[in-house]
Scaffold this motif. Structure first.
Motif, PDB file in Angstrom:
ATOM      1  N   PHE A 111     -32.592  -7.586  24.842  1.00 46.80           N
ATOM      2  CA  PHE A 111     -31.241  -8.097  25.085  1.00 46.80           C
ATOM      3  C   PHE A 111     -30.272  -7.060  25.660  1.00 46.80           C
ATOM      4  O   PHE A 111     -29.119  -7.407  25.922  1.00 46.80           O
ATOM      5  N   SER A 149     -28.686  -4.979  24.132  1.00 46.36           N
ATOM      6  CA  SER A 149     -27.526  -5.018  23.245  1.00 46.36           C
ATOM      7  C   SER A 149     -27.831  -4.214  21.992  1.00 46.36           C
ATOM      8  O   SER A 149     -28.922  -4.320  21.425  1.00 46.36           O
ATOM      9  N   GLY A 172     -25.740 -12.699  28.513  1.00 50.66           N
ATOM     10  CA  GLY A 172     -27.177 -12.442  28.578  1.00 50.66           C
ATOM     11  C   GLY A 172     -27.784 -12.932  29.878  1.00 50.66           C
ATOM     12  O   GLY A 172     -28.593 -12.242  30.508  1.00 50.66           O
ATOM     13  N   ARG A 177     -23.239  -3.920  26.442  1.00 47.51           N
ATOM     14  CA  ARG A 177     -24.543  -3.790  27.086  1.00 47.51           C
ATOM     15  C   ARG A 177     -24.564  -2.657  28.109  1.00 47.51           C
ATOM     16  O   ARG A 177     -25.588  -2.443  28.778  1.00 47.51           O
TER      17      ARG A 177
END
Length: 622
Positions: free
Chosen positions: A371, A373, A521, A558
């Motif tokens: 992800f 993240s 995303g 991110r």
């Protein structure tokens, strides 16, 4: 130890064979795993040469067989199930999940159970559906759906459901109902939960966490929970199953004790409600993993045999992949196994805070890989959220859902009060300064260095291997950007597509985004496919300012938010992207299109994404 190594051999072999059966990567990984395991065996098994050789031969055989099994499973296709030009019967598997689409898993009739599965997002009116229900679909429409162009960043299959293909808007009609049973009750309960929580985020959180329906919570709140490190509360995980097992054993234990049964059989008796709860929540990989581990532990207690945590975990993973080999690609299973590795480790710390810290670092490489993240803030937010969730939201939510025939929506009210606290915690955490993956990787590098100094080691030192993986996965580094391949790229529906164009800033190049109707995303996945660097500027269009701010914060976490932009190269015709998307959808079908304008130096040229690459759209089709 032999059982642990053989189970790990099964996991490694199936995973390598399933993830990329056609490339050289699995073969290299297979050889590396074989060499490493061989070196380990030479040290662990026996003192003589014969035991070592026999153990090595067994491990090689298991690895080779598992690798071959994974390759064969990954090659399963559904196109051969469509015969003739008539209709194809589709049997529903499990229980449907309502939402903007009625999510179903189906199998074509005439095939062995589990051989071919497809995921179908159908019209919402088709729900509820349960196992055994029959749907009919035109063979021509099925062939077109399987051959339709996929988005370049989309997976070719759905690992969680075991489906080899996923498609929407397939024209299907119901042709018969199966027998009534537990799964039909589950489908009807999910439909009720979805209907009564529309416009009620707190109730939607309860239904999402208790019934395994993340879409019951609005997208904004769902994104906020994930960014706050609380996304695991929505995805039914080992925590949910363990709590369900604890509640079941607490009540059944009193009854069994009154009958004079021993504690081992009380634990075994509590596995039935656990199995029912796993089915109720849709059978997510993490939930099934927890259920199997509870079953093995309960069986061990019933037989009076101790359980070795790492061996139980490895055996569970091997069993899951033997039954569902495509789950080797499921991020949820990867996160669940990583968390359990931290908890079953012999040196695992005690205490909620210490365990949360260890689990956070162990799962960080997986989260960064899938992800991009790093929810490092989850260590703090979970201190508040976990007690509220485990002692309030989940137990009262279960009672409210089961009492729905008598209490209706009012049964969810007490649990929703706790859900409001969780949403407030997520909203508060969302205001914290974003921590990019690069910052987390730098912190991990410092911790690795501290771990090399004996005086600085302690119970708060995260696993050095996890920190090293965080450094490798999270360290910022992208190749040179070669451009979009055109003047602009549009993604989405013809009504409001997300527009991406090149931009410039003092620090270098990037992209500008207008009308971002997709999640952060998805946007990051699109940028990765395009080879694009950071986002410099975001123009709202018809999107609300709150959504734009949330998108900015999510991209910053991110490590993909740059700017500000000095110049954005917007197309001269503002309606050109919408017209291009409309033409692409008309030409190739689907409900989401990808178009590119200005490719090859021709400002009027339009290309559509088709399976395998860009396709030039004829001028008459625009």
């Amino acid at each position: 130890m032999p059982s642990l190594l053989l189970a790990l051999a099964v996991v490694v072999g199936i995973s390598l064979g399933t993830l990329s059966p056609g490339g050289h990567g699995p073969v290299a990984g297979f050889i590396a795993a074989l060499v490493s395991a061989s070196a380990l065996l030479i040290r662990l098994f026996g003192r003589g040469l014969a035991p070592r050789v026999h153990a090595l031969m067994a491990l090689v055989a298991v690895l080779a067989a598992s690798f071959a099994y994974g390759v064969v499973s990954a090659k399963t296709s559904g196109e051969e199930a469509i015969l003739g030009d008539g209709v194809v019967g589709l049997r529903v598997v499990g229980a449907s999940s309502p939402g903007p689409w009625c999510a179903l898993v189906v199998e074509p009739e005439g095939r062995e159970e589990g051989e071919i599965r497809w995921r179908l997002d159908a019209d919402p009116s088709l729900c509820p559906r349960a196992a055994g229900d029959l749907l009919l679909a035109p063979a021509s429409a099925l062939r077109l759906a399987l051959a339709a162009p996929e988005m370049p960043w989309a997976d070719e299959h759905d690992p969680r459901s075991g489906a080899s293909a996923a498609f929407r808007e397939l024209p299907v009609v119901p042709a018969g109902l199966g027998e009534r049973g537990y799964l039909r009750w589950v489908a009807e309960l999910r439909e009720w939960g979805w209907a009564v929580t529309r416009g009620w985020p707190e109730g939607g959180l309860v239904v999402a966490s208790v019934l395994g329906m993340p879409k019951a919570l609005p997208p904004g709140e769902r994104e906020a929970l994930r960014e706050a490190g609380l996304g695991h509360l929505l995805a039914v995980s080992g925590l949910h199953v363990a709590l369900a097992g604890a509640f079941a054993q607490a009540w059944l234990g009193r009854l069994a004790a009154a009958l004079g049964w021993n504690s081992g059989w009380i634990a075994a008796l509590g596995l039935l409600p656990v199995a029912l709860y796993v089915a109720l929540t849709g059978g997510a990989p993490s939930a099934i993993r927890a259920g199997i581990m509870l079953a093995i532990a309960g069986l061990g207690r019933a037989l009076g045999r101790p359980n070795h945590g790492p061996t139980v975990l490895a055996s569970t993973a091997a069993l899951i992949l033997l039954v569902w080999p495509r789950w080797a690609a499921d991020p949820g299973l990867h996160l669940s196994l990583a968390a359990m590795i931290a908890l079953v480790h012999p040196d695992a710390p005690r205490g909620v805070l210490a365990q949360s810290w260890r689990v956070t670092w162990t799962t960080l490489p997986v989260a960064l890989w899938h992800f991009e993240s790093a929810a490092i803030l989850g260590v703090v937010t979970n201190l508040v959220a976990l007690p509220v969730f485990t002692l309030w939201v989940l137990p009262l939510g279960m009672v409210g859902a089961l009492a729905s025939p008598w209490l209706g929506p009012a049964g969810l009210e007490p649990a929703a009060w706790g859900g409001a606290i969780l949403l407030d915690v997520a909203a508060l955490a969302e205001r914290a300064p974003p921590i990019s993956p690069g910052v987390v990787a730098g912190l991990a590098l410092v911790l690795v260095g501290c771990g090399l100094i004996p005086r600085l080691r302690g119970r708060w030192s995260p696993p050095w291997l996890a920190c090293a993986l965080v450094v490798v996965v999270g360290w910022p580094g992208r190749g040179d950007w070669q451009g979009l391949g055109g003047d602009w790229v549009a993604v989405g529906s013809s009504r409001a597509p997300t527009l991406i164009v090149a931009g410039s800033a003092r620090g270098g190049g990037g992209v500008c985004v207008r009308e971002p109707g997709i999640s952060s995303g998805w946007l990051v996945a699109v940028l990765d496919v395009l080879g694009a660097p950071d986002v410099l500027e975001i123009e709202a269009g018809t999107v609300s300012g709150g959504q734009i701010q949330r998108l900015r914060r999510s991209l910053a976490r991110r490590g993909r938010m740059g700017g500000p932009a000095e110049r954005c190269q917007w197309p001269a015709r503002r309606d050109a992207p919408k017209a291009a998307i409309k033409a692409c959808l008309a030409a190739f079908g689907g409900d989401v299109g990808v178009a590119r304008g200005g490719g090859g130096g021709d400002p009027e040229a339009v290309e559509c994404w088709g399976k395998g690459g860009w396709r030039r759209l004829a001028s008459g089709a625009r």
